[in-house]
Design a protein around this motif. Structure first.
Motif, PDB file in Angstrom:
ATOM      1  N   GLU A 121       0.822  -1.202   0.000  1.00  0.00           N
ATOM      2  CA  GLU A 121       0.000   0.000   0.000  1.00  0.00           C
ATOM      3  C   GLU A 121       0.864   1.264   0.000  1.00  0.00           C
ATOM      4  OE1 GLU A 121      -3.544  -0.270   0.277  1.00  0.00           O
ATOM      5  OE2 GLU A 121      -3.491   1.852  -0.299  1.00  0.00           O
ATOM      6  N   PHE A 122       1.887   1.268   0.831  1.00  0.00           N
ATOM      7  CA  PHE A 122       2.720   2.468   0.914  1.00  0.00           C
ATOM      8  C   PHE A 122       4.190   2.090   1.099  1.00  0.00           C
ATOM      9  CE2 PHE A 122       4.846   6.086   2.826  1.00  0.00           C
ATOM     10  CZ  PHE A 122       4.358   7.136   2.055  1.00  0.00           C
ATOM     11  N   LEU A 123       5.000   2.612   0.223  1.00  0.00           N
ATOM     12  CA  LEU A 123       6.444   2.383   0.288  1.00  0.00           C
ATOM     13  C   LEU A 123       7.132   3.742   0.325  1.00  0.00           C
ATOM     14  CD1 LEU A 123       8.714   0.107  -0.062  1.00  0.00           C
ATOM     15  CD2 LEU A 123       8.785   0.846  -2.451  1.00  0.00           C
ATOM     16  N   ALA A 124       7.979   3.938   1.332  1.00  0.00           N
ATOM     17  CA  ALA A 124       8.709   5.212   1.405  1.00  0.00           C
ATOM     18  C   ALA A 124       9.659   5.318   0.215  1.00  0.00           C
ATOM     19  CB  ALA A 124       9.486   5.285   2.710  1.00  0.00           C
ATOM     20  N   LYS A 125       9.878   6.546  -0.254  1.00  0.00           N
ATOM     21  CA  LYS A 125      10.741   6.760  -1.420  1.00  0.00           C
ATOM     22  C   LYS A 125      12.125   6.143  -1.263  1.00  0.00           C
ATOM     23  CE  LYS A 125       8.853  11.269  -2.515  1.00  0.00           C
ATOM     24  NZ  LYS A 125       9.109  12.706  -2.313  1.00  0.00           N
TER      25      LYS A 125
END
Lengths: 160, 554
Positions: B219-223
């Motif tokens: 869902e969410f991956l840090a840059k």
């Protein structure tokens, strides 16, 4: 066949053992299947180190526990374009910290040597007509590397 | 646009020299056909039906005028004076001589271009939204991340012999203009809970023989975690992807057979091991990459240009072009201009060397020297001052590049098909031409809003037929060309794969079938209703009935 290791042609002191041959002392290379079957017996031999040949299908995770007792792992290329061996090498070196000799053998071609060195291969079983000059020029074909590798663990973006 | 430093330049020069050496060894017999094959493919070189085909990388569709002039020169010197823009934002030359390809690579290297990994079982050219950095609905410019991925994937030592090709697309806007759901990995820039921007990661989408939409793996991956996460996915795929059957070797099959949850577990386990390694991106690197993609425009906020408005009111042809081919820029006073490569009776995506030179000239004059290619095989001038649009339109008209049809029926995606490609079952370009002829005048086209037609000459789906509102797929039946039609495909946010209309059509009937489908649409649609909505509302049957009434199907 001859062996190139640490950028030199060296004598191969290892003896490949056929699956049906009796276990002997000394530096022997056994197949992955033989290893799985006779692991205890192989480790109980009175003298000599053991090496294992694994093919692209074999699961390197299964070697993890005994890795400190294995002195050589030979990655057998049945086809030069089966890329699994590259990730196997990477796992053996990076994930499991394998310290022994990591050898490439079989159908790989000179155009893959640099990449093989980068994934952690340090010895190459090559045909008799393969020259050290060929090896050295293959090593230096491309000098820039963006990624992490066994030759240069720091990616380029941290070195710019 | 990204500019090479000494590292990047050295790499492409050394790669070109390496390829020269490999080609020499192939020609003198030291490399076998089988050994040379992946080496040449990784340098974009196919052996096609009539001649070799060289696919040149245009990283995420970004090109400058110097590069386009070089492409004009190369296509004249080594080819037949034209190039073909592809659905992956690259450009192909269809007739170079094998022996001359090393020279072409040297010439490309002189303008920071190459053909690295435009083909073969490796990580291909990363693609993105052609409106990146200028779109109004953008969360963040995806291009810095595309360049980060380009560098990481270029000559990656571990992933040059994957089970199959591997395509990554990045989208940074709310609307998905990069078709991320039909890529091996799709990355969508999103705002996280705390306002920081990162990626939603999709995996296992793809077209071809088994079209599948990508599944959400994270869902969410840090840059900062971008490269470590990609590396984890690729490693698991490289080790577990099927190699026993070419048609089951893409990551979509692995994800499907293993199940997304199991696949995710393996990836996350590997990622947890490497996420804090030196491959973790630094904020300095992200900043450095972002600096190459600074906006080309200043915020005028002067509102609409008077001359522009005047021409729009008084010149209906100009107005038509503005309506169809221009998009609002995020800065008022500027326009995003599509250069249509879909003029009637020109193969979709083709440009001549002379047109390339003219486009380069116009880019210098009106767009800061930049040109972009789109995955629908058109070009974009991203930052044109409104006051220059009329002149630009006149200039584009003169070189047959101002067809007012972007997003319209005649803005078809089309692969080279049997006319060029060794893989194809059927011709595709002549079908596109005939569909064009269906519309006697361009005015007819304007009655058909927002309708895409995608044509592939075979199951490999280079023409993305599965995500065309109307998809046409060439199939071979005992040496004859037949065509399978699908309806309702869509490559954007609400991505969907087309539904088969029924049995395939013979070559002589397929264009009539398209005609029938379009007629049903025109009759049934509500005012302003796009084809997809009409299709959803009335279903397949009315289209099916009409298409098979008139045509004799197999």
């Amino acid at each position: 066949m001859k062996l190139i290791k640490q950028h030199k042609i060296i004598e191969d002191s290892w003896i490949p053992l056929a699956d049906d041959a009796p276990l002997s002392d000394g530096q022997i290379i056994v197949s992955y299947a033989r290893w799985q079957q006779d692991k205890d017996k192989i480790l109980q031999r009175s003298s000599g180190q053991v090496g294992i040949t694994i093919s692209a299908e074999d699961d390197v995770n299964s070697l993890a526990e005994a890795l400190d007792k294995i002195a050589l792992i030979c990655l057998q290329f049945d086809k030069f374009n089966d890329g699994r061996s590259f990730s196997q090498a990477r796992w053996l070196k990076d994930k499991y910290g394998f310290k022994g000799e990591l050898r490439a053998s079989g159908a790989f071609i000179q155009d893959q040597i640099l990449a093989l060195l980068k994934v952690g291969i340090d010895a190459f079983a090559v045909p008799d007509d393969f020259t050290l000059e060929t090896f050295q020029s293959a090593m230096h074909e491309v000098s820039v590397q963006y990624q992490t590798s066994a030759l240069e663990p720091t990616p380029l973006f941290r070195r710019r | 646009m990204y500019q090479y430093d000494a590292f990047d330049q050295t790499l492409i020069e050394e790669r070109a020299a390496q390829f020269r050496q490999q080609t020499t060894r192939y020609l003198n017999g030291a490399l076998t056909e089988e050994q040379y094959l992946p080496l040449r493919l990784q340098n974009g070189l196919y052996i096609q039906l009539h001649a070799p085909m060289l696919r040149i990388a245009i990283p995420y569709g970004q090109l400058n005028s110097e590069q386009l002039r070089k492409l004009a020169e190369i296509s004249e010197k080594y080819d037949k004076g034209f190039g073909h823009f592809t659905t992956r934002q690259n450009i192909q030359l269809n007739w170079p001589a094998l022996e001359q390809v090393p020279d072409i690579l040297d010439e490309l290297a002189s303008v920071q271009m190459h053909a690295i990994q435009t083909s073969g079982n490796c990580i291909r050219n990363v693609t993105t939204d052609h409106l990146a950095g200028v779109a109004q609905d953008e969360i963040e410019d995806p291009r810095p991340y595309c360049e980060i991925i380009r560098q990481w994937s270029t000559l990656h030592p571990e992933f040059a012999f994957l089970p199959r090709k591997f395509k990554i697309a990045v989208n940074g806007a709310q609307q998905d203009r990069a078709a991320i759901q039909v890529h091996d990995i799709g990355l969508q820039l999103v705002e996280g809970e705390n306002g920081e921007v990162g990626f939603t990661v999709l995996v296992g989408g793809g077209l071809g023989r088994t079209p599948i939409l990508g599944k959400k793996i994270r869902e969410f991956l840090a840059k900062e975690d971008l490269l470590t996460y990609l590396e984890a996915i690729l490693r698991i795929y490289n080790l577990h992807g099927r190699r026993d059957n070419k048609y089951k070797a893409r990551i979509k099959i692995l994800v499907k057979e293993m199940g997304i949850d199991t696949f995710r577990e393996l990836v996350e386990e590997e990622w947890n091991r490497i996420k804090d390694s030196s491959l973790k991106l630094t904020s300095e690197e992200i900043q450095r990459m972002r600096s190459y993609f600074a906006p080309q425009t200043v915020n005028h906020s002067t509102g609409d240009d008077e001359q522009f408005k005047h021409h729009y009111r008084t010149n209906p042809d100009f107005a038509k072009w503005v309506d169809k081919n221009l998009v609002e820029h995020k800065n008022p006073g500027y326009q995003i201009v599509y250069v249509s490569l879909k003029a009637p009776n020109v193969p979709p995506g083709d440009v001549t060397s002379e047109q390339m030179r003219q486009i380069a000239e116009l880019a210098d004059q009106y767009n800061g020297g930049y040109i972009r290619s789109t995955h629908r095989q058109d070009l974009v001038f991203s930052d044109v001052e409104q006051s220059n649009c009329y002149e630009l339109w006149q200039a584009l008209e003169k070189i047959n590049l101002a067809t007012a049809n972007i997003g319209q029926v005649t803005d078809m995606i089309c692969c080279p098909g049997l006319d060029y490609c060794a893989l194809a079952n059927a011709t595709s370009i002549p079908i596109a031409k005939e569909i064009n002829l269906l519309f006697d005048s361009i005015d007819d086209v304007h009655d058909l809003n927002n309708l895409t037609i995608n044509i592939s000459g075979c199951m490999n789906a280079c023409g993305h037929h599965d995500v065309g509102n109307i998809g046409i797929l060439g199939v071979d039946k005992k040496g004859e060309e037949w065509y399978q039609i699908t309806l309702g495909g869509n490559a954007s946010n609400e991505a969907s794969l087309g539904t088969r209309l029924g049995p395939s059509f013979h070559r002589r009937d397929v264009v009539n079938a398209v005609d029938s489908i379009l007629n049903v649409y025109v009759e049934e649609r509500l005012p302003e209703e796009p084809f997809l909505e009409t299709f959803k509302r009335i279903g397949l049957d009315p289209f099916k009935k009409r298409a098979y009434e008139i045509n004799q199907a197999a």
